[in-house]
Design an enzyme around this catalytic site. Structure first.
Site, PDB file in Angstrom:
ATOM      1  N   GLY A  22       0.728  -3.308   2.593  1.00  0.00           N
ATOM      2  CA  GLY A  22      -0.498  -3.302   3.377  1.00  0.00           C
ATOM      3  C   GLY A  22      -1.127  -1.940   3.344  1.00  0.00           C
ATOM      4  O   GLY A  22      -0.602  -0.992   2.733  1.00  0.00           O
ATOM      5  N   GLU A  26       4.070   0.322   2.394  1.00  0.00           N
ATOM      6  CA  GLU A  26       4.795  -0.729   1.702  1.00  0.00           C
ATOM      7  C   GLU A  26       6.106  -0.980   2.439  1.00  0.00           C
ATOM      8  O   GLU A  26       6.727  -0.055   2.962  1.00  0.00           O
ATOM      9  CB  GLU A  26       5.071  -0.311   0.261  1.00  0.00           C
ATOM     10  N   ASP A 135      -4.489  -5.448  16.114  1.00  0.00           N
ATOM     11  CA  ASP A 135      -4.506  -6.307  14.925  1.00  0.00           C
ATOM     12  C   ASP A 135      -3.672  -7.559  15.179  1.00  0.00           C
ATOM     13  O   ASP A 135      -2.804  -7.933  14.403  1.00  0.00           O
ATOM     14  CB  ASP A 135      -3.979  -5.547  13.714  1.00  0.00           C
TER      15      ASP A 135
END
Length: 882
Positions: A22, A26, A135
């Protein structure tokens, strides 16, 4: 990069496979070669490591997660750097992303709640720490193969505490990073996040609302062909109501989600905890429907641990427990009659002890009969006994107990006759629903005739429907021996007075006398079995012979009256208290719940088992139901409070304890628990001492508060005060309960050590070792003993033996088998490791405990001198937040 990383050694971690990638780093599967376990390892790519802003964001992720402690949030193990590569290690979550588990048409209510509740609780824990996730989306939620939910990736989390402005902060405010990527995932953004405005917990609530909408309907509420059009939809559009898409779902669910999705943050839930509370209330309100119509689940997927009690019988029983089978019934005149009742203690016409006990026993037995009627809400005996000599009117009593109707009466035993007067009153309008006087010869047959008639008249007056089995139970005549019956009633009276060993021992004697007088008396045999098992559980007698006596009594009851509800209770506690066989206990309690739907002992039993299994939400639901049936019962309120403490809901736990003190201002357990909350929540020793001082001012004695006063003295290194408290402990084992066994010499050694007298400490540790080794031979199956022996051997410098005994204690009762006592074994093993110079192993165990419900918290670790040997270790410093 993947080829280069696989097989690479970073410190004592060996990368074995790629897991994901992302914008924030990693993720790899790595093997911890020191602890021989697999972990998730997130690295910061080299290109990003060179950018101070990106590096700061990476470290902030670690900081955010490390500050959290919740079973539904991924656990961070460490933040490290090796050969120029920065990385964090986390628990490896193996399972499925939530995205993969949402059907095209959404979930039914039960699996929806199984996901929504722990998800809301995880965010609530973050919000209480001042952390915003930023998020929240299905891709950041994992469900393990055993159905446990975990929230991942706090890579965009923002700590609430202010920090100097940076270029990254500016980019965040404009919703675009240096790469031109929007922070967060577009479909799940809040309006303020999409517009680049500052965000807080209410933004997470909006994003969670989007996830809940998707869980319920299978689609997201805001849709666009491009990211910009999706943002426009979020800012402008009102989503189609859930009720239009899924009419089968409760309307209140739609209202909950709509509130989450309000464009104005001020009109949303202000934190996820408020949302969680509404979802929990929805779950309680809809339990009947959930039990009657099991929700469809995705093929081959197990979302969360779904069966509340295991098996069809258990699910049906839960419906009986949480929802009455009939509603409010109308009278002929149209007046509504609510089928709820409190049977007040009968007045004894006669002050001699025998008359009082007889009156109390008649009252108790009538309550037992009525508790078998599922269509009635019947308040348990413990609560109604508070009104024995009350001056309150019936309306006040009914309001306090949460019922509409009250039965009051009097009993007179005169020579060979018994007289009983009874009146059923609608307390809300003072209307008499039924009244009768009885004057009969004193025989068991006549007593049972009276009780059957009274119970039947109450059922008829309150329009409660009876099943055939319930009718049979109302007409049940347990014995024809009057002396045996009176002795049984006296036993019930003593058993209900208190949990003290003295009262329970007399109750046991009464039950033994009752079955001796009538060997066919099944109810007395069943209750005798429960009392024997209780003696074993409470460590009054841990001999195998005690359990054998319990089983023989239970078998006698089953043989005499197969399927008797009281016998199922006894069998449930036998499996629970005797062998920690939780599933078998739950099966028995479920069957008992069908026979005795108003019995708070059954409901509490389920709650206690669920708590031992670590299923705290289910335990809380049961304890709250028990509190409804027994609203003035201290045990039920205390069970709610202590369970809230275990899940670290300290503020709500404290409010429950305040209520406990309202019921009983002299409750020493409540004062001690409130002081403990101050230690667990903040490590505030002065605040804890102030609570103890207030308790002493209210006529509690130092003896009442010895345990907490001793603990506070140890924390303050006040050896003189601790010695004074130790002297108030009787016997040679100042700590001898279901959790630990510490001989007096072991505690004396602790005090010598704190005083700096190492020689005297060693002498007392040696004395404790001798005692514990003898106990180990005497009680080879008692897991407390090897753990305590390991602690002593650690202080004597015998490392290998200490660790071996500590591990033995954990093996004998692992956490997976028993969440409370098992946690104590893990904690004592951590202390052993700390003392013998294995800080990493100690901290691993503490991390394990902090990731689960329990009486361990970061603030308390900061003040507890137990951890002085590892206090300066960097991992411990990070762990406790210093």
């Amino acid at each position: 990069m993947t080829v280069v990383m696989i097989g690479k050694q970073l410190g004592h971690y060996r990368v074995v496979a790629a897991l994901g990638k992302g914008g924030m780093g990693e993720v790899w599967i790595a093997e911890d070669t020191r602890l021989h376990r697999k972990v998730a390892l997130k690295t910061l790519p080299e290109a990003m490591a060179a950018d101070p802003a990106r590096r700061a964001r990476f470290e902030r992720e670690a900081q955010a997660i490390a500050a959290l402690n919740h079973p539904n949030i991924v656990t961070i193990h460490s933040v490290e750097e090796s050969e120029g590569t920065a990385f964090i290690t986390m628990e490896l979550i193996e399972g499925n992303k939530l995205t993969e588990l949402i059907p095209a048409d959404g979930l039914a209510l039960e699996p929806f709640l199984e996901i929504a509740l722990p998800l809301a609780e995880a965010l609530a824990a973050a919000h209480q720490q001042g952390i915003t996730h930023r998020d929240v989306k299905p891709d950041n939620v994992m469900l393990t193969h055993d159905g446990h939910l975990k929230v991942l990736d706090f890579g965009l989390a923002k700590l609430a505490a202010p920090s100097p402005a940076t270029a990254l902060d500016t980019a965040t405010r404009t919703a675009v990073t240096a790469e031109g990527k929007i922070l967060g995932t577009v479909s799940y953004m809040s309006p303020e996040q999409a517009e680049g405005k500052p965000v807080d917990a209410r933004s997470d609530v909006f994003s969670l609302g989007v996830v809940l909408y998707q869980l319920a309907t299978g689609q997201t509420p805001f849709v666009g062909d491009t990211p910009i059009s999706t943002i426009t939809s979020i800012i402008r559009d009102t989503p189609q109501p859930i009720g239009d898409l899924k009419p089968a779902l409760p309307r209140h669910l739609g209202r909950i989600v709509s509130r989450c999705l309000n464009k104005d943050p001020e009109l949303r839930y202000q934190a996820a905890k408020e949302l969680r509370n509404d979802l929990l209330q929805l779950k309680t309100e809809t339990t009947t429907e959930l039990a009657a119509a099991p929700a469809r689940r995705p093929p081959g997927r197990r979302l969360l641990a779904g069966a509340v009690l295991g098996g069809i019988v258990a699910v049906v029983a839960l419906a009986v427990l949480l929802w009455p089978r009939s509603g409010v019934a109308p009278t002929a005149s149209g007046t509504a009659i609510e089928p709820s009742i409190a049977v007040l203690p009968f007045t004894s016409v006669g002050s001699d002890a025998e008359s009082v006990e007889f009156s109390s026993g008649i009252h108790n037995d009538l309550l037992i009969r009525l508790s078998k009627v599922g269509a009635l809400k019947v308040i348990s005996r413990t609560s109604v006994m508070e009104y024995r000599d009350t001056t309150k009117n019936l309306r006040q009593i009914a309001d306090e107990l949460g019922v509409a109707n009250v039965l009051e009466g009097s009993v007179q035993r005169a020579g060979n006759r018994v007289r009983l007067n009874a009146q059923l009153v609608n307390a809300r309008n003072d209307e008499s629903l039924w009244a009768e006087s009885y004057d009969r010869e004193l025989t068991t047959g006549n007593i049972f005739d009276i009780q059957e008639d009274v119970a039947g008249q109450i059922v008829a007056a309150l329009r409660a429907r009876l099943t055939a089995e319930e009718q049979r139970q109302l007409e049940n005549r347990p014995t024809e021996n009057l002396e045996a019956y009176e002795t049984y009633l006296r036993g019930l009276d003593y058993a209900s007075r208190s949990e003290a060993q003295s009262d329970q021992s007399i109750a046991m004697q009464m039950m033994e006398r009752a079955v001796a007088l009538d060997p066919e008396f099944a109810e007395a045999w069943a209750y005798l079995g429960t009392l024997h098992t209780q003696a074993y559980w409470q460590h009054w007698d841990r001999s195998p012979e005690r359990l054998e006596r319990a089983w023989n009594a239970i078998e006698a009851a089953e043989r005499l009256s197969p399927g008797l509800g009281e016998t199922r209770i006894a069998r449930g506690y036998y499996h629970y208290w005797g062998f920690l066989e939780y599933e078998r206990a739950l099966e028995e309690f479920a069957a008992a719940a069908q026979a005795l739907p108003n019995n708070s002992q059954v409901v509490s039993g389920i709650g206690f088992v669920k708590r031992r299994q670590g299923k705290m939400d289910e335990a809380l639901a049961m304890f709250r139901r028990a509190a409804e049936l027994n609203p003035r019962d201290l045990v039920s309120v205390e069970a709610v409070a202590f369970t809230l403490m275990l899940v670290r809901e300290y503020d709500e736990a404290d409010r429950q304890l305040v209520r406990l003190l309202e019921l009983n201002p002299a409750n020493s357990n409540a004062y001690a628990a409130r002081a403990n909350i101050r230690l667990l929540a903040s490590g505030d020793v002065p605040a804890a001492r102030e609570i103890v001082r207030k308790g002493l001012e209210l006529n509690l004695t130092e003896k009442d508060l010895t345990d907490i006063m001793f603990r506070l003295a140890i924390i303050r290194h006040d050896v003189a005060a601790a010695r004074e408290r130790l002297n108030s402990y009787p016997g040679e084992a100042p700590i001898d309960d279901q959790y630990s066994y510490y001989p007096r010499a072991m505690i004396e050694a602790l005090l010598h050590r704190l005083a700096g007298d190492t020689r005297a400490a060693r002498e007392r540790y040696e004395a404790a070792r001798v005692v514990l080794e003898a106990r180990a031979r005497e009680w080879p199956d008692d897991e407390r003993i090897p753990s305590a022996l390991g602690l002593v051997l650690a202080r004597l410098g015998r490392k290998q033996e200490a660790v071996r005994h500590g591990l033995r204690g954990v093996e004998m009762l692992p956490y997976e088998k028993e969440a409370l006592r098992g946690a104590r074994r893990v904690l004592e093993l951590a202390e052993i490791y700390a003392v013998v110079g294995e800080p990493d192993l100690a901290i691993d165990r503490l991390e394990f405990l902090l990731d689960r419900p329990g009486f361990v918290s970061r603030p308390y670790l900061r003040v507890d001198p137990t951890w002085d040997p590892i206090r300066e270790h960097p991992r411990f410093v990070r762990l406790v937040g210093e």
